[in-house]
Motif scaffolding. Structure first.
Motif, PDB file in Angstrom:
ATOM      1  N   MET A   1       0.782  -1.284  -0.244  1.00 35.34           N
ATOM      2  CA  MET A   1       0.162  -0.067  -0.125  1.00 35.34           C
ATOM      3  C   MET A   1       1.309   1.046  -0.031  1.00 35.34           C
ATOM      4  N   ALA A   2       0.352   2.125  -0.472  1.00 41.37           N
ATOM      5  CA  ALA A   2       1.286   3.606  -0.633  1.00 41.37           C
ATOM      6  C   ALA A   2      -0.173   5.214  -0.663  1.00 41.37           C
ATOM      7  N   SER A   3       0.373   4.995   0.400  1.00 39.73           N
ATOM      8  CA  SER A   3       0.062   6.440   1.237  1.00 39.73           C
ATOM      9  C   SER A   3       0.627   7.843   0.839  1.00 39.73           C
ATOM     10  N   ILE A   4       0.289   8.476  -0.531  1.00 42.20           N
ATOM     11  CA  ILE A   4       0.080   9.682  -0.769  1.00 42.20           C
ATOM     12  C   ILE A   4       0.057  11.390  -0.227  1.00 42.20           C
ATOM     13  N   HIS A   5       0.617  12.308   0.080  1.00 43.89           N
ATOM     14  CA  HIS A   5      -0.054  13.331   0.956  1.00 43.89           C
ATOM     15  C   HIS A   5       0.836  14.199   0.550  1.00 43.89           C
ATOM     16  N   ARG A   6       0.036  15.510  -0.096  1.00 40.31           N
ATOM     17  CA  ARG A   6       0.751  16.451  -0.783  1.00 40.31           C
ATOM     18  C   ARG A   6      -0.441  17.945   0.089  1.00 40.31           C
ATOM     19  N   GLU A   7       0.535  19.098   0.518  1.00 37.82           N
ATOM     20  CA  GLU A   7      -0.253  19.778   0.949  1.00 37.82           C
ATOM     21  C   GLU A   7       0.474  21.201   0.642  1.00 37.82           C
ATOM     22  N   VAL A   8      -0.463  22.500  -0.019  1.00 37.85           N
ATOM     23  CA  VAL A   8       0.235  23.256  -0.692  1.00 37.85           C
ATOM     24  C   VAL A   8      -0.958  24.606   0.154  1.00 37.85           C
ATOM     25  N   LEU A   9       0.011  26.071  -0.451  1.00 39.26           N
ATOM     26  CA  LEU A   9      -0.830  27.391   0.140  1.00 39.26           C
ATOM     27  C   LEU A   9      -1.303  28.197  -0.861  1.00 39.26           C
ATOM     28  N   ILE A  10      -2.463  28.426  -1.086  1.00 34.64           N
ATOM     29  CA  ILE A  10      -2.738  29.135  -1.143  1.00 34.64           C
ATOM     30  C   ILE A  10      -3.573  29.971  -1.757  1.00 34.64           C
ATOM     31  N   ASP A  11      -2.606  31.399  -2.718  1.00 39.45           N
ATOM     32  CA  ASP A  11      -3.031  32.822  -1.662  1.00 39.45           C
ATOM     33  C   ASP A  11      -4.520  33.196  -2.493  1.00 39.45           C
ATOM     34  N   ASN A  12      -5.508  32.247  -2.468  1.00 40.13           N
ATOM     35  CA  ASN A  12      -6.623  33.132  -1.881  1.00 40.13           C
ATOM     36  C   ASN A  12      -7.414  31.989  -1.220  1.00 40.13           C
ATOM     37  N   ALA A  13      -9.261  33.094  -0.677  1.00 42.50           N
ATOM     38  CA  ALA A  13     -10.399  32.904   0.152  1.00 42.50           C
ATOM     39  C   ALA A  13     -10.436  31.123  -0.255  1.00 42.50           C
ATOM     40  N   PRO A  14     -10.535  30.977   1.009  1.00 41.92           N
ATOM     41  CA  PRO A  14     -11.523  29.146   0.985  1.00 41.92           C
ATOM     42  C   PRO A  14     -12.582  29.105   0.789  1.00 41.92           C
ATOM     43  N   GLU A  15     -13.365  30.116   0.322  1.00 38.91           N
ATOM     44  CA  GLU A  15     -15.006  29.471  -0.436  1.00 38.91           C
ATOM     45  C   GLU A  15     -14.294  29.930  -2.077  1.00 38.91           C
ATOM     46  N   ASN A  16     -13.637  30.970  -1.980  1.00 41.52           N
ATOM     47  CA  ASN A  16     -13.238  30.803  -4.156  1.00 41.52           C
ATOM     48  C   ASN A  16     -12.491  29.416  -4.075  1.00 41.52           C
ATOM     49  N   VAL A  17     -11.708  28.938  -3.552  1.00 39.30           N
ATOM     50  CA  VAL A  17     -10.956  27.559  -3.785  1.00 39.30           C
ATOM     51  C   VAL A  17     -11.842  26.731  -3.732  1.00 39.30           C
ATOM     52  N   TRP A  18     -12.917  26.657  -2.488  1.00 39.28           N
ATOM     53  CA  TRP A  18     -13.545  25.277  -2.752  1.00 39.28           C
ATOM     54  C   TRP A  18     -14.711  25.262  -3.717  1.00 39.28           C
ATOM     55  N   ALA A  19     -14.926  26.269  -3.792  1.00 38.29           N
ATOM     56  CA  ALA A  19     -15.689  26.307  -4.765  1.00 38.29           C
ATOM     57  C   ALA A  19     -15.501  26.258  -6.577  1.00 38.29           C
ATOM     58  N   ALA A  20     -14.155  25.499  -6.598  1.00 35.41           N
ATOM     59  CA  ALA A  20     -13.530  25.587  -8.093  1.00 35.41           C
ATOM     60  C   ALA A  20     -13.184  23.968  -7.595  1.00 35.41           C
ATOM     61  N   VAL A  21     -13.021  23.793  -6.139  1.00 41.38           N
ATOM     62  CA  VAL A  21     -12.504  21.905  -6.543  1.00 41.38           C
ATOM     63  C   VAL A  21     -14.127  21.271  -6.350  1.00 41.38           C
ATOM     64  N   ARG A  22     -14.911  21.980  -5.807  1.00 42.27           N
ATOM     65  CA  ARG A  22     -16.033  21.099  -5.674  1.00 42.27           C
ATOM     66  C   ARG A  22     -17.314  21.024  -7.452  1.00 42.27           C
ATOM     67  N   ASP A  23     -16.968  21.764  -8.332  1.00 45.16           N
ATOM     68  CA  ASP A  23     -17.088  22.063  -9.318  1.00 45.16           C
ATOM     69  C   ASP A  23     -16.667  20.939  -9.975  1.00 45.16           C
ATOM     70  N   PHE A  24     -16.504  19.874  -9.279  1.00 44.39           N
ATOM     71  CA  PHE A  24     -15.918  18.203  -9.832  1.00 44.39           C
ATOM     72  C   PHE A  24     -15.860  17.799 -11.162  1.00 44.39           C
ATOM     73  N   GLY A  25     -17.059  18.747 -12.165  1.00 47.82           N
ATOM     74  CA  GLY A  25     -17.098  18.069 -13.772  1.00 47.82           C
ATOM     75  C   GLY A  25     -15.991  18.774 -14.293  1.00 47.82           C
ATOM     76  N   GLU A  26     -15.635  19.871 -13.798  1.00 49.13           N
ATOM     77  CA  GLU A  26     -14.740  21.437 -14.429  1.00 49.13           C
ATOM     78  C   GLU A  26     -12.902  21.018 -14.407  1.00 49.13           C
ATOM     79  N   VAL A  27     -13.163  20.313 -13.788  1.00 48.02           N
ATOM     80  CA  VAL A  27     -11.863  20.238 -13.477  1.00 48.02           C
ATOM     81  C   VAL A  27     -10.179  20.864 -14.608  1.00 48.02           C
TER      82      VAL A  27
END
Length: 138
Positions: A1-27
């Motif tokens: 089993m492999a576990s890959i964990h990545r984190e990055v700081l994005i210079d944008n408000a969480p609600e904006n980032v989440w809106a993009a990520v949540r729009d799962f059909g528009e990746v």
């Protein structure tokens, strides 16, 4: 089993980032353009085409707006893992930036290297795309 964990700081408000990520059909348009070249949704399956030619079928397991988390599993396509589960989650900080966390668990372990390479490329594109200066004003 492999576990890959990545984190990055994005210079944008969480609600904006989440809106993009949540729009799962528009990746391919909102989260990782160029890295992902197409995304199609059929019921709860997302079919993702990557710039390297890989195509995967992902089952959307959960979308949690309160936790700002999407979970999915690769069911097949170019990669055929025995087991695959991943999540992307967006956290806020005191300066109204976002911490983007991507975790993937996969078997067999031989998929660690190719998936890690894809994740590392992808997270660079995600940061570049979602950083505040990259997001056009609405």
């Amino acid at each position: 089993m492999a576990s890959i964990h990545r984190e990055v700081l994005i210079d944008n408000a969480p609600e904006n980032v989440w809106a993009a990520v949540r729009d799962f059909g528009e990746v391919h348009k909102r989260v990782a353009p160029g890295y992902v070249t197409d995304t199609r949704v059929e019921d709860d399956i997302r079919i993702v085409t990557f710039a390297n030619g890989a195509v995967v079928r992902e089952l959307i397991v959960d979308i949690d707006d309160e936790a700002r988390r999407i979970a999915y599993a690769v069911l097949g396509g170019s990669l055929e893992p025995e087991h695959h589960h991943a999540s992307m989650q967006v956290f806020g900080d005191a300066e109204n930036r976002s911490r983007f966390v991507w975790i993937i668990d996969v078997t067999p372990g031989s998929l660690r290297e190719p998936i890690t390479e894809m994740v590392d490329q992808g997270i660079r594109v995600i940061k570049r795309t979602l950083d505040r200066e990259a997001v056009p004003p609405r």
